[in-house]
Scaffold this motif. Structure first.
Motif, PDB file in Angstrom:
ATOM      1  N   LYS A   1       0.829  -1.214   0.000  1.00 53.37           N
ATOM      2  CA  LYS A   1       0.000   0.000   0.000  1.00 53.37           C
ATOM      3  C   LYS A   1       0.861   1.260   0.000  1.00 53.37           C
ATOM      4  O   LYS A   1       0.531   2.265  -0.638  1.00 53.37           O
ATOM      5  N   LEU A   2       1.969   1.207   0.710  1.00 53.41           N
ATOM      6  CA  LEU A   2       2.826   2.378   0.835  1.00 53.41           C
ATOM      7  C   LEU A   2       3.550   2.701  -0.469  1.00 53.41           C
ATOM      8  O   LEU A   2       3.708   3.875  -0.824  1.00 53.41           O
ATOM      9  N   MET A   3       3.976   1.683  -1.196  1.00 45.57           N
ATOM     10  CA  MET A   3       4.890   1.898  -2.317  1.00 45.57           C
ATOM     11  C   MET A   3       4.218   1.832  -3.691  1.00 45.57           C
ATOM     12  O   MET A   3       4.881   2.031  -4.709  1.00 45.57           O
ATOM     13  N   HIS A   4       2.923   1.548  -3.769  1.00 48.07           N
ATOM     14  CA  HIS A   4       2.215   1.478  -5.051  1.00 48.07           C
ATOM     15  C   HIS A   4       1.158   2.569  -5.151  1.00 48.07           C
ATOM     16  O   HIS A   4       0.566   2.968  -4.143  1.00 48.07           O
ATOM     17  N   ARG A   5       0.906   3.009  -6.375  1.00 44.68           N
ATOM     18  CA  ARG A   5      -0.200   3.941  -6.646  1.00 44.68           C
ATOM     19  C   ARG A   5      -1.397   3.102  -7.116  1.00 44.68           C
ATOM     20  O   ARG A   5      -1.364   2.509  -8.195  1.00 44.68           O
ATOM     21  N   PHE A   6      -2.438   3.045  -6.315  1.00 40.28           N
ATOM     22  CA  PHE A   6      -3.614   2.265  -6.663  1.00 40.28           C
ATOM     23  C   PHE A   6      -4.538   3.070  -7.569  1.00 40.28           C
ATOM     24  O   PHE A   6      -4.689   4.292  -7.390  1.00 40.28           O
ATOM     25  N   PRO A   7      -5.180   2.424  -8.544  1.00 42.52           N
ATOM     26  CA  PRO A   7      -6.014   3.147  -9.508  1.00 42.52           C
ATOM     27  C   PRO A   7      -7.118   3.983  -8.872  1.00 42.52           C
ATOM     28  O   PRO A   7      -7.459   5.050  -9.377  1.00 42.52           O
ATOM     29  N   ASP A   8      -7.683   3.494  -7.763  1.00 42.59           N
ATOM     30  CA  ASP A   8      -8.803   4.202  -7.138  1.00 42.59           C
ATOM     31  C   ASP A   8      -8.356   5.244  -6.119  1.00 42.59           C
ATOM     32  O   ASP A   8      -9.190   5.952  -5.549  1.00 42.59           O
ATOM     33  N   ASP A   9      -7.056   5.333  -5.874  1.00 42.74           N
ATOM     34  CA  ASP A   9      -6.572   6.307  -4.893  1.00 42.74           C
ATOM     35  C   ASP A   9      -6.674   7.732  -5.439  1.00 42.74           C
ATOM     36  O   ASP A   9      -6.476   7.977  -6.631  1.00 42.74           O
ATOM     37  N   GLY A  10      -6.968   8.656  -4.549  1.00 43.09           N
ATOM     38  CA  GLY A  10      -7.046  10.059  -4.920  1.00 43.09           C
ATOM     39  C   GLY A  10      -5.992  10.878  -4.192  1.00 43.09           C
ATOM     40  O   GLY A  10      -5.033  10.331  -3.632  1.00 43.09           O
ATOM     41  N   PRO A  11      -6.161  12.186  -4.155  1.00 45.35           N
ATOM     42  CA  PRO A  11      -5.180  13.063  -3.504  1.00 45.35           C
ATOM     43  C   PRO A  11      -4.969  12.752  -2.026  1.00 45.35           C
ATOM     44  O   PRO A  11      -3.856  12.877  -1.510  1.00 45.35           O
ATOM     45  N   PHE A  12      -6.038  12.337  -1.335  1.00 46.23           N
ATOM     46  CA  PHE A  12      -5.891  12.039   0.096  1.00 46.23           C
ATOM     47  C   PHE A  12      -4.956  10.842   0.307  1.00 46.23           C
ATOM     48  O   PHE A  12      -4.047  10.905   1.149  1.00 46.23           O
ATOM     49  N   GLU A  13      -5.194   9.771  -0.445  1.00 45.81           N
ATOM     50  CA  GLU A  13      -4.363   8.570  -0.291  1.00 45.81           C
ATOM     51  C   GLU A  13      -2.894   8.872  -0.622  1.00 45.81           C
ATOM     52  O   GLU A  13      -1.975   8.400   0.059  1.00 45.81           O
ATOM     53  N   ARG A  14      -2.682   9.698  -1.661  1.00 48.88           N
ATOM     54  CA  ARG A  14      -1.310  10.057  -2.008  1.00 48.88           C
ATOM     55  C   ARG A  14      -0.667  10.902  -0.906  1.00 48.88           C
ATOM     56  O   ARG A  14       0.501  10.703  -0.559  1.00 48.88           O
ATOM     57  N   ALA A  15      -1.436  11.799  -0.330  1.00 52.48           N
ATOM     58  CA  ALA A  15      -0.913  12.614   0.773  1.00 52.48           C
ATOM     59  C   ALA A  15      -0.533  11.745   1.962  1.00 52.48           C
ATOM     60  O   ALA A  15       0.454  12.011   2.658  1.00 52.48           O
ATOM     61  N   MET A  16      -1.302  10.684   2.203  1.00 51.23           N
ATOM     62  CA  MET A  16      -0.987   9.767   3.290  1.00 51.23           C
ATOM     63  C   MET A  16       0.319   9.023   3.021  1.00 51.23           C
ATOM     64  O   MET A  16       1.118   8.794   3.940  1.00 51.23           O
ATOM     65  N   GLN A  17       0.554   8.631   1.760  1.00 50.73           N
ATOM     66  CA  GLN A  17       1.821   7.987   1.413  1.00 50.73           C
ATOM     67  C   GLN A  17       2.995   8.936   1.662  1.00 50.73           C
ATOM     68  O   GLN A  17       4.015   8.536   2.247  1.00 50.73           O
ATOM     69  N   VAL A  18       2.852  10.170   1.228  1.00 56.96           N
ATOM     70  CA  VAL A  18       3.916  11.156   1.406  1.00 56.96           C
ATOM     71  C   VAL A  18       4.205  11.358   2.893  1.00 56.96           C
ATOM     72  O   VAL A  18       5.366  11.383   3.320  1.00 56.96           O
ATOM     73  N   ALA A  19       3.134  11.478   3.687  1.00 58.19           N
ATOM     74  CA  ALA A  19       3.303  11.686   5.125  1.00 58.19           C
ATOM     75  C   ALA A  19       3.961  10.475   5.779  1.00 58.19           C
ATOM     76  O   ALA A  19       4.837  10.622   6.644  1.00 58.19           O
ATOM     77  N   GLU A  20       3.551   9.285   5.370  1.00 61.85           N
ATOM     78  CA  GLU A  20       4.120   8.068   5.952  1.00 61.85           C
ATOM     79  C   GLU A  20       5.596   7.923   5.605  1.00 61.85           C
ATOM     80  O   GLU A  20       6.424   7.595   6.464  1.00 61.85           O
ATOM     81  N   LEU A  21       5.949   8.172   4.361  1.00 62.99           N
ATOM     82  CA  LEU A  21       7.348   8.069   3.954  1.00 62.99           C
ATOM     83  C   LEU A  21       8.204   9.120   4.666  1.00 62.99           C
ATOM     84  O   LEU A  21       9.348   8.842   5.052  1.00 62.99           O
ATOM     85  N   ASP A  22       7.649  10.320   4.851  1.00 59.85           N
ATOM     86  CA  ASP A  22       8.391  11.354   5.567  1.00 59.85           C
ATOM     87  C   ASP A  22       8.573  10.972   7.031  1.00 59.85           C
ATOM     88  O   ASP A  22       9.638  11.205   7.628  1.00 59.85           O
ATOM     89  N   TYR A  23       7.549  10.373   7.610  1.00 56.66           N
ATOM     90  CA  TYR A  23       7.645   9.906   8.996  1.00 56.66           C
ATOM     91  C   TYR A  23       8.727   8.832   9.129  1.00 56.66           C
ATOM     92  O   TYR A  23       9.562   8.876  10.041  1.00 56.66           O
ATOM     93  N   ILE A  24       8.714   7.877   8.195  1.00 57.15           N
ATOM     94  CA  ILE A  24       9.721   6.808   8.217  1.00 57.15           C
ATOM     95  C   ILE A  24      11.130   7.396   8.091  1.00 57.15           C
ATOM     96  O   ILE A  24      12.058   6.987   8.793  1.00 57.15           O
ATOM     97  N   ALA A  25      11.277   8.371   7.197  1.00 54.28           N
ATOM     98  CA  ALA A  25      12.598   8.960   6.960  1.00 54.28           C
ATOM     99  C   ALA A  25      13.164   9.626   8.214  1.00 54.28           C
ATOM    100  O   ALA A  25      14.387   9.699   8.385  1.00 54.28           O
ATOM    101  N   ASN A  26      12.289  10.077   9.101  1.00 55.95           N
ATOM    102  CA  ASN A  26      12.750  10.849  10.261  1.00 55.95           C
ATOM    103  C   ASN A  26      12.490  10.181  11.603  1.00 55.95           C
ATOM    104  O   ASN A  26      12.651  10.811  12.649  1.00 55.95           O
TER     105      ASN A  26
END
Length: 389
Positions: free
Chosen positions: A347-372
């Motif tokens: 879920k974190l590393m793939h773009r799902f066809p039905d995902d919208g801006p919210f789901e993408r924002a969650m991926q960005v936030a999660e990856l930033d959290y992991i990085a720090n």
């Protein structure tokens, strides 16, 4: 023919279980519907957890693994702007080893005859019978003749499409499944890897993975819609897409070359419960499937085999009648944790066809959290290197 344990399937899990049982003095026979060459021709995973390495060490079949396997101390998540390195060794004190599933299978296969493990290849029409009794048996055809093996236990290591799981009554079993809307298009090539550690990349064009089998053989993947056909993907098109999705740094170090193998594998998460009914036990893909994100498939099969071998050995050598009934619960506890990790990383590393801006924002936030966050990286590292058995 009579034996104590009949094992269906001569992939790595079936052969590994056979060797473990033989080492304990337990009679067993392995049945395989394909030829040995066909089994070795399957291109599969290559990242080994501690449990898989330890089982090969216990059997004394790890010489080539130690000589040729690549010890990996970490891996990387790419978010389009940076590489987030997960320092597995520093965070857990453990490592993984890159060594192809085909190589594991070859090591186990080559040792079968010298160690007295009988493997019957090209066994057709395999069927299991009387699994709710203490005297189950297996029938199969060989050279046009029907054969029968009587056993105390039957172990299904025969994959998702094999007969073992289907022998469990529908009233007993329960299936959990998630089918993903894409597959992984993989290319195997005799070229050096672009990075000495794996890279999982989340790009606006889709997912990509850079991995390796050795210092001179690389395995790359991109995710594609399930409607894609492999013949529409030339080697050049795959390399071009990888260069975009993996980013400029990886692309600069990527060596292109002709493919040895190309394929598209659909992704699913699947669990069947229970993993034991009567005298039948299920191991590996016969009971569960994970998406390849996180490299859990072969390693989950190895932990199943570990639990199954322990239970069967306790039954025959210690007269422990509780070990077999406890197998399913013990195995499933680890299976579900690995399913969770594979699903969450997918879920974190793939773009799902039905995902919208919210789901993408969650991926960005999660990856930033992991990085720090050391805590987040530790959690990922613990799961990646393999939870305790």
């Amino acid at each position: 023919m009579k034996t104590q344990v009949a094992i269906i399937g001569a992939g790595p899990s079936g052969l590994l279980l056979g060797h473990l049982l033989k080492a304990e003095g337990i009679d067993c026979v392995v049945l395989e519907r394909q030829t040995g060459d066909y089994v070795l021709g399957r291109i599969r995973a290559g990242v080994l957890e501690q449990i898989t390495v330890q089982l090969m060490e216990r059997l004394g079949l790890d010489a080539r693994l130690k000589a040729e396997g690549l010890v990996e101390e970490g891996f990387n998540l790419a978010d389009g702007e940076r590489l987030i390195r997960i320092d597995v060794a520093n965070l857990t004190g453990k490592t993984v080893v890159v060594y192809g599933q085909t190589e594991i299978t070859k090591d186990l296969m080559d040792a079968a005859a010298p160690r007295g493990l009988p493997v019957i290849y090209q066994a057709g029409d395999v069927a299991v019978h009387d699994i709710e009794s203490d005297a189950p048996y297996v029938t199969y055809t060989k050279d046009g003749k029907e054969e029968r093996i009587d056993a105390r236990f039957i172990i299904g290591c025969d994959g998702f499409h094999g007969p073992s799981r289907k022998a469990i009554p529908a009233s007993v079993g329960r299936e959990y499944e998630r089918v993903y809307p894409f597959g992984w298009l993989g290319i195997l090539a005799d070229v050096p890897p672009c990075n000495h550690e794996l890279i999982y990349a989340n790009h606006e064009r889709g997912f990509a993975l850079a991995s390796m089998r050795s210092h001179t053989r690389s395995r790359y993947y991109v995710d594609v819609p399930l409607t894609e056909k492999i013949e529409d993907w030339s080697d050049d098109r795959i390399w071009d897409e990888l260069a975009i999705r993996l980013g400029p740094d990886a692309a600069a170090n990527m060596t292109r070359g002709p493919s040895i193998e190309k394929s598209i594998a659909p992704l699913r998460s699947y669990v069947f419960e229970p993993m034991r009914h009567g005298s039948l036990l299920l191991c590996g893909d016969a009971a569960h499937i994970v998406p390849p994100t996180g490299a859990k498939g072969l390693n989950l099969a190895a932990s199943d085999v570990h639990y199954a071998a322990e239970a069967i050995t306790a039954y025959f050598k210690k007269a422990d009648n509780d070990a077999i009934p406890a197998y399913s619960t013990k195995a499933l506890a680890r299976v579900w944790k690995a399913e969770r990790f594979s699903w969450s990383l997918t879920k974190l590393m793939h773009r799902f066809p039905d995902d919208g801006p919210f789901e993408r924002a969650m991926q960005v936030a999660e990856l930033d959290y992991i990085a720090n966050s050391v805590a987040a990286q530790t959690s990922i590292a613990e799961n990646y290197v393999g939870l305790p058995v």
